[in-house]
Design a protein around this motif. Structure first.
Motif: not given
Lengths: 308, 321
Positions: B260-280
């Protein structure tokens, strides 16, 4: 080493003068963002290691750098939203490294106090002259870059000597953030000057909550609200102080920002809170209560002398 | 690992060398020359395909924690704990490669997550070539992740020793996957000063050990710049549920709060990246797999999300610099 440094006298709440904050507020509320610089390869201090991993500790260094590159802006926006001025615990070298951050603080009329030169240069093993050098550098550098005379001190990375309080008082500072023993300001016993402790808080400190106790963000918001509720309740009898010490590298990570926003919204939503700064609390206490407290301590000591 | 604040048990004696109060690197910018000081808010905004606001980068770590891991200079998080042979932690981690990863694949399939990056220890690829075949079949991007979790890159390691580790891991992964292998994640995100030089020399274009930004930035090496890609380390399943010992719901909440923070920020500051690491070995357990699905489902249903691999995000970002 000594068992106790004699920095303060015992004075239970029942024996204290009643504190009334401006506008009859129950709680003096201040937010203290730590704006810090950690060196990637600091010189070794014999008594404390800087990084957990071998240098370069990429994870530790980068975690902290995130606050400077990304976090401060997010944190400032949330504080702006609720009209909270920051009292900055400053790594003084950041004035040189990242003046853009300092500029953003100045524009907001935020207040600066010293947190040492770098958070990777410790006071342990410093001589008196060396520790004075840290404070003199802090006073001169903050004055030069911001025009402000610092009033407070939080020792770098909470590293102290037996002389820290005496030196800070002697050099004209008014308060320390290093004593976690009370929810009200109190006089600190120093060789020279009028010097006080004002409540900072390790319990509410985001780093302690997130990195030491590993609490989830929404629970942190609950803790902040609960802490405030109780201090407000107690504040009906005598004024209390609540501080939130922050680090943008922790509190302003995207997954934690909303929790901070919720807590500030809740706290500033009350009309019996004095939303203030470290210096304002110190000045108000020194002008109105310091002498009364000193008298109360004398009376209490006479009535209840230590047995030993 | 040492806790830096612990008392070392040395008597306190006054007197530090004067040099302790000299600060030769106290000047504008960083105290090292690897990257430039740069405020995220002052950078040129980027756009993602279809005007998406957030690029969702899922990184699956396929790791091997050998029974005889030396713990030099420290044990990677998730490593063995008990006296040798620590079959307990060894098999708990191997569970991920044997069982867990297939549950993770099912979740991705169900949610339509097709562009996955897998950070693979070369030992995993060698021991379980089937996993590499599966990764290729699913169109996953393969990323370098060292040899195994017992062979760390660290300050003080000889450059020859480290170069050999980089070579061994990348040669093996490239051969077994047939992929170019453009990205790198160091085991335990541990590096020496030489690591960026050595991986760049071996043809790596981006790495994600530096968690100091939410957007890519250029990182200097002896073989020219490579790109540091963001990596929200504190959002990984193992950070939240193993190291912080928080609940599955806390994992779900934090991922979505970050989004949500990244999505809102992208509204005014340009694209953002949500990078999540998953360990099986973490999320692939039967009682946890639902948390992964519940964490990612709302994001996959959200408008303005571009689900992409690390290399795709890198290329899109590079074109706009």
């Amino acid at each position: 080493m000594k068992p106790d440094l004699g920095l303060y006298d015992y004075l239970p709440w029942s024996e204290r003068p009643q504190i009334r904050w401006p506008n009859n507020a129950k709680v003096a509320f201040w937010v203290a963002p730590n704006i810090e610089y950690y060196e990637i390869e600091p010189p070794a201090n014999p008594l404390r290691t800087s990084w957990g991993r071998p240098i370069p500790d990429v994870l530790g260094y980068a975690e902290r750098d995130h606050g400077n590159r990304v976090g401060h802006w997010r944190m400032m926006e949330v504080m702006d939203k609720y009209g909270v001025r920051g009292s900055i615990s400053l790594s003084v070298a950041l004035l040189d490294h990242h003046p853009e951050i300092v500029e953003a603080c100045k524009q907001r009329n935020w207040e600066f106090f010293s947190h040492g030169i770098y958070n990777t240069r410790y006071s342990y093993a410093a001589t008196e002259a060396q520790e004075r050098k840290i404070l003199q550098d802090s006073i001169d550098s903050v004055k030069k870059h911001t025009g402000q005379m610092i009033a407070g001190y939080l020792a770098p990375a909470l590293t102290h000597t037996e002389r820290t309080m005496d030196i800070a008082a002697d050099m004209g500072l008014k308060y320390t953030c290093d004593l976690f023993i009370d929810d009200q300001p109190f006089p600190v016993n120093v060789k020279k000057g009028r010097f006080i402790s004002i409540p900072y808080s390790l319990e509410m400190n985001d780093i302690i909550v997130y990195n030491t106790h590993n609490i989830a963000p929404r629970r942190y918001a609950d803790m902040l609200k609960a802490n405030f509720d109780r201090l407000r309740e107690d504040g009906a009898r005598t004024g209390t102080v609540m501080c939130i010490p922050l680090h943008a590298y922790a509190v302003a990570q995207g997954h934690r920002l909303q929790a901070f926003d919720d807590a500030l919204k809740y706290i500033t939503g009350h009309d019996d809170v004095w939303v203030t700064t470290g210096r304002e609390i110190a000045d108000y206490y020194l002008a109105n209560y310091y002498d009364e407290y000193v008298e109360a301590i004398k009376r209490f000591k006479k009535k209840h002398p230590p047995k030993a | 690992m040492r806790n830096p604040i612990e008392d070392k048990g040395i008597p306190v004696k006054d007197g530090l060398p004067d040099s302790y109060f000299e600060y030769p690197k106290r000047k504008y910018g960083m105290d090292h020359d690897r990257y430039d000081w740069s405020l995220l808010v002052r950078r040129k905004p980027v756009t993602w395909p279809n005007d998406a606001r957030v690029a969702l980068w899922i990184n699956v770590a396929l790791e091997y924690f050998p029974l005889d891991m030396p713990g030099k200079p420290f044990k990677a998080p998730g490593g063995t704990v008990t006296t040798y042979p620590d079959l307990r932690h060894y098999t708990l981690r191997e569970y991920g490669n044997r069982v867990g990863v297939f549950r993770v694949m099912e979740v991705f399939d169900k949610l339509g997550i097709r562009k996955v990056t897998a950070a693979i220890n070369s030992s995993v690829a060698e021991r379980n070539p089937f996993l590499i075949e599966e990764a290729n079949r699913l169109g996953w991007e393969v990323m370098g992740h060292g040899v195994d979790m017992g062979k760390l890159h660290y300050g003080g390691q000889s450059v020859d020793e480290e170069r050999a580790l980089v070579k061994q891991s990348l040669e093996s992964l490239r051969k077994l996957s047939g992929q170019k292998v453009r990205g790198w994640l160091s085991p335990a995100k541990s590096e020496s000063y030489n690591t960026p030089d050595l991986i760049a020399e071996a043809g790596i274009e981006y790495f994600c050990d530096w968690v100091n930004d939410d957007m890519p930035f250029p990182f200097k090496t002896k073989s020219g710049p490579i790109i540091a890609m963001p990596h929200q380390h504190w959002l990984s399943d193992s950070t939240i549920m193993l190291h912080y010992k928080q609940s599955g719901q806390d994992f779900i909440d934090q991922i979505n709060d970050q989004f949500e923070v990244l999505y809102n920020e992208a509204g005014t500051q340009g694209g953002r990246i949500l990078a999540i690491t998953i360990h099986p070995w973490m999320s692939g357990q039967p009682h946890r797999i639902k948390f992964l699905e519940e964490a990612l489902a709302p994001i996959m249903k959200h408008k303005g999300v571009w689900q992409a691999t690390g290399a795709e995000i890198l290329d899109a970002w590079k074109k706009q610099q």
